[in-house]
Design an enzyme around this catalytic site. Structure first.
Site, PDB file in Angstrom:
ATOM      1  N   GLY A 215       0.882  -1.096   0.102  1.00  0.00           N
ATOM      2  CA  GLY A 215       0.046   0.089   0.075  1.00  0.00           C
ATOM      3  C   GLY A 215       0.984   1.273  -0.106  1.00  0.00           C
ATOM      4  N   ASN A 216       0.312   2.279   0.434  1.00  0.00           N
ATOM      5  CA  ASN A 216       1.177   3.504   0.403  1.00  0.00           C
ATOM      6  C   ASN A 216       0.473   4.316   1.559  1.00  0.00           C
ATOM      7  OD1 ASN A 216      -0.885   5.377  -0.894  1.00  0.00           O
ATOM      8  ND2 ASN A 216      -0.527   4.005  -2.384  1.00  0.00           N
ATOM      9  N   PHE A 217       1.183   5.850   1.700  1.00  0.00           N
ATOM     10  CA  PHE A 217       0.799   6.573   3.109  1.00  0.00           C
ATOM     11  C   PHE A 217      -0.435   7.452   2.741  1.00  0.00           C
ATOM     12  CE2 PHE A 217       5.200   5.398   4.080  1.00  0.00           C
ATOM     13  CZ  PHE A 217       4.930   4.724   5.289  1.00  0.00           C
TER      14      PHE A 217
END
Ligand code: C5P
Length: 412
Positions: A215-217
């Protein structure tokens, strides 16, 4: 309510400042009208206003404790004038006495009402109420001119019998007329009425096994702020959201929650054919594991799938939909860059078939993922000059974006 522009008060946050004049009794009706129209009302009373109407009446009608002092006498709790000022979509002072008008015009922040007024970014409405000679006095006229120049909307006092039994100009305008003025203001801002808007927001999660993902932030804050601002302007919004902590959305926003890039593409595609505007604010994972393990891979067991994960490319949602756009649609992308922001943004604008791209550089402090603020530039495909903006809240950035993209006519 006596206005053609019905429905524009729903979901609005209104601060109603009440000052010490006999017309304060009419403010009770004003609260009722706002609340009936679906607005949330926070009443602030000056100490003198309490001599004219009971805070209990106002808190009962508004459903919120009335604020008068900087601190609550009972709990010692500090009331933040800044928070209140920022919460407001409209700030209404009714009745506004000569004294409060003078304080507002000169920044005399010696009570909660004027302090909140100085902190607000919302449009301010002032409904004067006073005796005819006070109303006509050059100092009152000067102060009202100052407030007009400061951007306040003055709801002119009416003529009639006054509390002094004299007759002339100085009666506070009727609550229906004040509510209608506020509603007209919101109606005029509904520049996206009848438009269908698709917005993608948040990250995507690409499953590795039942407990792990890539995923990512991305927090989704920018996409949700855009969705709410578009709804505030009257648009019918479909917000295709990746996994984010839930945010409040306004009634005009339909949220479709998805997890992966492919789910996001499917949901976005469904809303796209109908959309007048599409804004791709999501941070879509570029790659996903080729194979999703059906049980949790053990780290002690190399070869079960965690030591090397073969990745395959995800679809580019913006580019896929950009390739099948129809005339009249407006497509806007985002580019979050760590270097060469302008050059990369310009390249993506063309490659993805967008009309505009919002560029934010992670090198700018306060811009990008997770923050409450952002600093953007908007670059256009039609060659008009790039616009640059300062550091702002994501809500204000959303307004800047919607103010500066072409809004097509509704397609139906
Ligand atoms: O990741 P990239 O910098 O290419 O993203 C630029 C724009 O393209 C953003 O608007 C993003 O939402 C969109 N995008 C997308 N699908 C992807 C990757 C990016 O819609 N797979």
């Amino acid at each position: 309510m006596s206005t053609a522009a019905t429905g524009h008060l729903a979901g609005r946050h209104i601060v109603l400042g009440i000052t010490g004049g006999i017309a304060a009794y009419k403010s009770a009706m004003l609260v009722r009208l706002f609340v009936k129209a679906g607005a949330e009302v926070q009443v602030i009373m000056t100490p003198n206003a309490r001599e004219f109407i009971s805070p209990v009446t106002m808190s009962t009608l508004s459903g919120k404790p009335v604020i008068t002092e900087f601190f609550s006498a009972n709990t010692g709790e500090w009331h933040s004038h800044v928070d209140l000022g920022l919460w407001a979509d409209a700030f209404v002072v009714a009745p506004a006495t000569a004294c409060t008008i003078a304080k507002m015009a000169n920044g005399v922040a010696d009570n909660m009402l004027v302090t909140s007024y100085l902190s607000t970014r919302a449009r301010v409405f002032v409904a004067p109420a006073m005796d005819l000679d006070m109303m006509a006095h050059p100092s009152t006229c000067r102060n009202l001119d100052t407030l007009r120049a400061d951007g306040c909307i003055i709801i002119e006092a009416a003529s009639g019998e006054l509390a002094s039994h004299l007759s002339g100009k100085g009666r506070m305008e009727e609550p229906e007329a004040i509510a209608a003025a506020v509603e007209r203001y919101f109606a005029a801002r509904c520049t996206m009425s009848g438009r269908k808007v698709l917005i993608t927001a948040g990250p995507t999660y690409e499953r590795i096994d039942p407990v792990r993902f890539i995923g990512n932030f991305s927090s989704g804050k920018m996409g949700y702020a855009l969705a709410n601002e578009a709804a505030r302007r009257g648009a019918e919004v479909t917000l295709v959201s990746g996994p984010v902590h839930p945010f409040d959305t306004l009634p005009g926003v339909k949220v479709v929650r998805v997890e992966s890039a492919r789910e996001m593409l499917d949901a976005a595609r469904r809303a796209f054919s109908d959309a007048d505007v599409a804004i791709f604010a999501a941070a879509v994972a570029d790659y996903r594991p080729e194979r999703v393990l059906d049980r949790k891979a053990k780290r002690e067991h190399p070869g079960e799938g965690l030591d090397s994960i073969k990745l395959v490319k995800n679809p580019d949602i913006a580019a896929t939909l950009g390739a099948c756009r129809r005339p009249g649609q407006t497509l806007v992308g985002f580019a979050l860059e760590t270097s060469d922001a302008m050059q990369n943004g310009a390249e993506k604008l063309v490659r993805k078939g967008l009309d505009a791209i919002v560029i934010n550089s992670l090198q700018d402090q306060g811009a990008g993922f997770g923050t409450d603020t952002n600093k953007i530039s908007i670059m256009y495909a039609d060659g008009r000059p790039t616009l640059e903006f300062g550091l702002k809240s994501k809500a204000d950035v959303a307004a800047d974006i919607l103010d500066n993209i072409p809004t097509p006519l509704p397609s139906r």
